[in-house]
Design a protein around this motif. Structure first.
Motif: not given
Ligand code: GLU
Length: 567
Positions: A346-353, A364-372
């Motif tokens: 889900v984290n990875f898919l969120a970054l697709l766009g 660095r750009d924030k890339e890791r996060f929880e669904p919430a």
């Protein structure tokens, strides 16, 4: 229903497994509804009766639930924890288009009555001829109502039972609409035609059904892939003709592979096709036997001969299994089977766009996060127009990082659940050693599938004592070199192994270090020969863990084999 209510929807056609592009669409709709305090609904677009199946519907619901993309309204699904998703609190269902025919018929009738749609009687052959003619004249084929169309006569023919489709009278002008991601989108009149709204079999087309349902279900925001962009002017025109509201439109960027090609389900067919062709070239008889009844010979030949063709999901899956093919993951299920965690995917898919537009402490750009976090922060303004790249290395790195951060008990429970589903034999064989195994293999695993991967970091535990290969270089370096050499140390340590009680990581470590001290050698001089003897290579978890995992009897058998074969 209040005008301002935000309602987003995911509207899959149940013709196969949920792929990651669809999951990304669902995720963004879910996240938008959550961030705006709206509702997220799920609608099953099953008007293509021949291609839709209940099995595919169930698979899609389960994949979404596994990802944690929970819908507020739609088909119901009971989760393993007893909670139930879906339902119809606003009374806008049913959520299967096959059960909503009456609404589509009414809309088509309204269009017919107001001369905004009309019956058309051309057969497939006649349409083909018109297309051919257009091609010859080097123009695009577009169906428009003939100037001399006789409405009364056409309605009478249709009423008399003659086979026909119903076409919508597309306004003869350019059309534009606002897209929240792409800005204003413009279509010239020449790009538009009188498209079909009701097919010969009486079923509505996708265009009609989607517009009628979005209105009836109060959908306020339509987020979908860019492959639907060409459909939107048609949908806008239908909404105008039917007096419907205009939802907010946003078309999501296309997802590309690392090599720049568009990511698609076909990628799997492509990879499988070339593997099968290679297999045929090297050992045709064996390959045919392996393929066996996964795919019947006729379909296999057709599929091999046509680069664009695709096998149905079930046959491709059977082929993959029969030949143990390593195909690129495309479907959500591929990643689940591959041992990825749902929150990582889900984290990875969120970054697709989309990107949060925040920095980490290190800049660095924030890339890791929880669904919430996504549910709170997601906004269309931060969805890019450019293509999204599906970077498999990054996904693996995310997963590895997440696994490494889990405590041992948590890792064990996730791994256990994964094994129950995908590798029941391997998981079950460990018995009381499972806990130790999980702790030892966790830091070396990128996915939950790695521990049982025959080429993975835990393979030595499952290997047959007599069968695993010895790494030649390690044998030369750690067993044959020196005076006394590693083989001699091994032979001497064998007795210690035989008498050690209990045979546990700490007692093994202690015995090895006492052995080294007594002989005046470094710990490595006994640890490395043991690793090579017991695992075939000099890289493994800690010595005590490694030996304890293999077990005393197997360690003795492996030392004996090594002394025989490596001397
Ligand atoms: N049923 C369509 C599909 O699976 C989606 C329709 C839409 O989002 O408008 O591609």
């Amino acid at each position: 229903m209040s005008e301002a209510q935000v309602v987003t929807r995911f509207a899959p056609s149940p013709t196969g497994h949920l792929h990651v592009g669809g999951a990304r669409t669902a995720l963004f709709n879910w996240a938008l509804a959550r961030s705006l305090g709206g509702r997220f609904l799920l609608r099953i677009e099953d008007t293509d009766q021949a291609r839709s199946s209940e099995e595919a519907t169930r698979g899609i619901l389960e994949d979404l639930a596994w990802l944690g993309i929970e819908w507020d309204e739609g088909p119901t699904l009971t989760l393993p924890d007893g909670r139930s998703l879906g339902g119809d609190p606003r009374g806008v269902g049913p959520f299967f288009q096959s059960e909503r025919r009456a609404g589509y018929d009414a809309a088509v009738q309204a269009l017919l009555d107001r001369d905004l749609a009309y019956p058309a009687f051309e057969t497939g052959d006649e349409l083909d001829a018109l297309r051919r003619e257009a091609r010859e004249q080097k123009r695009n084929f577009r169906y428009r109502r003939p100037a001399d169309f006789d409405r009364e006569a056409a309605l009478a023919r249709a009423a008399g039972g003659e086979e026909h489709v119903v076409r919508f009278r597309m306004p003869e002008r350019a059309l534009r609409f606002a897209d929240q991601i792409l800005g204003e989108v413009h279509f010239e009149e020449e790009q538009l035609d009188d498209f079909v709204v009701r097919k010969r079999d009486g079923f509505p087309t996708y265009h009609l059904a989607v517009v009628v349902d979005d209105e009836a279900m109060g959908v306020s925001h339509v987020l979908r892939g860019q492959e639907h962009l060409n459909n939107t002017p048609r949908h806008r025109a239908l909404q105008e003709a039917l007096g419907y509201r205009e939802p907010v439109y946003a078309h999501l960027p296309v997802i590309f592979n690392a090599d720049g090609s568009k990511m698609s389900k076909r990628d799997k067919d492509k990879a499988a096709r070339s593997a099968v062709k290679e297999g045929l070239a090297s050992d045709e008889a064996r390959l045919r036997a392996q393929v066996g009844d996964a795919v019947d010979p006729g379909s296999l030949e057709r599929w091999l001969g046509d680069k664009k063709s695709q096998l149905p999901d079930s046959q491709l899956g059977a082929l993959q299994e029969a030949l143990a093919l390593d195909l690129p993951g495309i479907e959500v299920e591929d990643f689940r089977r591959g041992g990825y965690l749902p929150e990582v995917l889900v984290n990875f898919l969120a970054l697709l766009g989309w990107s949060p537009g925040e920095k980490e402490d290190d800049g660095r750009d924030k890339e890791r996060f929880e669904p919430a976090y996504l549910a709170e922060r997601f906004h269309l303004e931060r969805v890019g127009r450019g293509n999204a790249r599906f970077d498999r290395k990054k996904l693996l790195a995310f997963n590895q990082e997440t696994l490494a951060a889990l405590d041992d008990a948590h890792f064990l429970s996730l791994w256990d659940a994964w094994c129950t589903r995908y590798a029941p034999k391997a998981g079950g064989r460990l018995g009381a050693r499972a806990e130790l195994f999980a702790a030892a293999i966790k830091p070396r695993s990128g996915t939950l599938a790695d521990p049982t991967d025959p080429a993975g970091p835990g393979a030595f535990v499952f290997a047959a004592n007599e069968a695993f290969p010895f790494d030649e270089k390690a044998v030369a370096k750690f067993l044959r070199k020196g005076e006394p050499n590693g083989l001699e140390q091994l032979a001497a340590f064998r007795e210690t192994v035989a008498g050690l009680d209990p045979f546990a990581p700490d007692t093994i470590e202690a015995a090895a270090s006492a052995f080294a001290e007594a002989r005046g050698i470094g710990m490595g001089k006994i640890a490395q020969p043991l690793r090579v003897a017991v695992t075939g290579s000099s890289a493994s978890p800690g010595l005590g863990e490694t030996l304890a995992l293999v077990g005393r009897e197997a360690v003795l058998a492996r030392i004996d084999r090594c002394l025989r074969e490596c001397a």
